[in-house]
Design a protein around this motif. Structure first.
Motif, short mmCIF file in Angstrom:
data_model
loop_
_atom_site.label_atom_id
_atom_site.label_comp_id
_atom_site.label_asym_id
_atom_site.label_seq_id
_atom_site.Cartn_x
_atom_site.Cartn_y
_atom_site.Cartn_z
N GLY A 1 3.13 55.59 -42.12
CA GLY A 1 4.27 56.26 -41.38
C GLY A 1 4.30 57.57 -41.55
N ALA B 1 5.11 51.38 -40.76
CA ALA B 1 5.07 52.23 -39.54
C ALA B 1 6.46 53.19 -39.91
CB ALA B 1 5.20 51.48 -38.11
N GLY B 2 6.03 54.36 -39.27
CA GLY B 2 7.27 55.45 -39.21
C GLY B 2 6.89 56.53 -37.84
N GLY C 1 5.45 55.18 -34.60
CA GLY C 1 5.01 53.76 -34.95
C GLY C 1 5.07 52.94 -33.72
N TYR C 2 5.67 53.25 -32.59
CA TYR C 2 5.50 52.34 -31.27
C TYR C 2 4.03 52.27 -31.10
CZ TYR C 2 4.60 56.53 -28.83
OH TYR C 2 4.38 57.92 -28.09
N LYS D 1 2.74 49.47 -32.99
CA LYS D 1 3.18 48.13 -32.48
C LYS D 1 2.37 47.77 -31.41
CE LYS D 1 7.71 48.53 -34.31
NZ LYS D 1 9.33 48.63 -34.19
N ASP E 1 9.17 49.18 -39.00
CA ASP E 1 9.51 50.27 -38.67
C ASP E 1 10.46 50.75 -40.06
OD1 ASP E 1 10.68 53.01 -38.27
OD2 ASP E 1 11.50 52.26 -36.33
N GLN F 1 11.48 57.09 -39.77
CA GLN F 1 10.70 58.48 -39.52
C GLN F 1 10.52 59.28 -40.65
OE1 GLN F 1 9.34 59.50 -36.51
NE2 GLN F 1 9.40 57.53 -35.69
#
Length: 328
Positions: free
Chosen positions: A79, A124-125, A128-129, A132, A170, A173
């Motif tokens: 992330g 994820a961060g 992150g999309y 995914k 997620d 951030q």
């Protein structure tokens, strides 16, 4: 800055580096330097420096069952912003930067899968999309298929996708490395060890042997202690005179935190919140309690912190002799 020593493979805290660091049985000395800011790449490869010790024995993995290995979950910290590799990370998260046409995270996962560990949790961060999307389309991109628009069906034919299980979470951030681990706790088994590593470093680490080592000492945490890649050559002097030059020397001198941890779930209790840096508070406390062991890896290990390092990894892959490609 804090410092710790390792005696007989177990890390124990010291208030400072000095005369007291000259302990029995060649000690390992660690020092944490620098604190990363929120949202930046974790201080993953430079926070812990370990002075050289005797070579550890090869740990017998014969007593590990296939089930023991296959049920291990692997947490990948993915992330961070990766600001030192901004030429690439302005467009994608660092674990998706490609080496040989595949993302860095794919290489890391293959290293684990080679040892039978195929259940992954991706933290994820930043962007992150994109992680995914990559994993959501992974099977699609690695298979032949027939799409029938009349009934909206999709039939897969031959596939080359590995049989992995991947959970993408997620974790925020601006979360730090410890916070990311804390935020996926509910996806871990409460009574089973798990692996954790950073999403930007590879090596030919014998993870099966490291797991056997972790089982043997019974402590809460094992860290893979590696030699940092040699960057500069050395000069040999006699007084004020330079007498010779030597090539870059690797596999010598101090060791650093190379990631590839094996952890017990209770270590997450040491993480206070999203702003906790795993490499500082929790690791320091584990060291002070005598609960952090160092598994010494003497083979290849390389992070991808900079564009130069990315190019080095790319060249190794293209040469057909990438040392971390332990899978076939």
């Amino acid at each position: 800055m804090f410092s710790v020593r390792i005696r007989k493979g177990v890390i124990a805290a010291l208030p400072s580096i000095g005369p007291r660091s000259r302990m029995l049985v060649p000690p390992l000395i660690l020092a944490c330097q620098g604190t990363p800011s929120a949202g930046t790449a974790p201080a993953s490869w430079h926070p812990i420096v370990i002075a050289q010790t005797k070579t550890q024995p090869h740990w017998n993995s014969a007593n590990l069952s296939k089930k023991d290995i296959k049920t291990m979950k692997v947490v990948i910290l993915a992330g961070g912003v990766g600001s030192r590799l901004s030429e690439e990370t302005t467009l994608r998260p660092k674990p998706l930067v490609e080496i040989g046409g595949n993302p860095m995270i794919w290489h890391i996962m293959n290293i684990y899968a080679h040892h039978g560990m195929t259940d992954f949790i991706v933290c994820a961060g930043y962007k992150g999309y994109m992680l995914k999307e990559y994993f959501a389309n992974f099977v699609l991109h690695n298979s032949d298929f027939t799409a029938d628009f009349s009934d909206n069906s999709l039939q897969f034919h031959s596939r080359t996708a590995p049989r992995w299980r991947v959970t993408v979470i997620d974790t925020g951030q601006g979360s730090m490395t410890g916070g990311r681990l804390r935020n996926i706790r509910h996806h871990l088994d409460a009574d089973e060890s798990f692996c954790m590593t950073y999403g930007d470093g590879v090596g030919d680490i014998d993870l099966t042997a490291e797991l056997a080592f972790h089982r043997s000492h019974g402590l809460k945490a094992t860290m893979c202690a590696v030699h940092p890649p040699a960057r500069f050559g050395a000069i040999i002097t006699d007084g004020i005179h330079v007498t010779a030059f030597s090539e870059k020397m690797s596999g010598e001198g101090p060791r650093i935190n190379g990631g590839f941890f094996i952890l017990e779930p209770s270590v997450i209790d040491l993480i206070e919140g999203d702003d906790t840096i795993w490499e500082a508070g929790p690791l320091e406390q584990l060291a002070s309690e005598g609960q952090l062991a160092a598994y010494e890896h003497n083979g290849f290990w390389q992070p991808m912190d900079t564009l130069r390092e990315r190019h080095q990894l790319e060249e190794l892959w293209r040469s057909g002799a990438a040392p971390w490609k332990v899978w076939r």
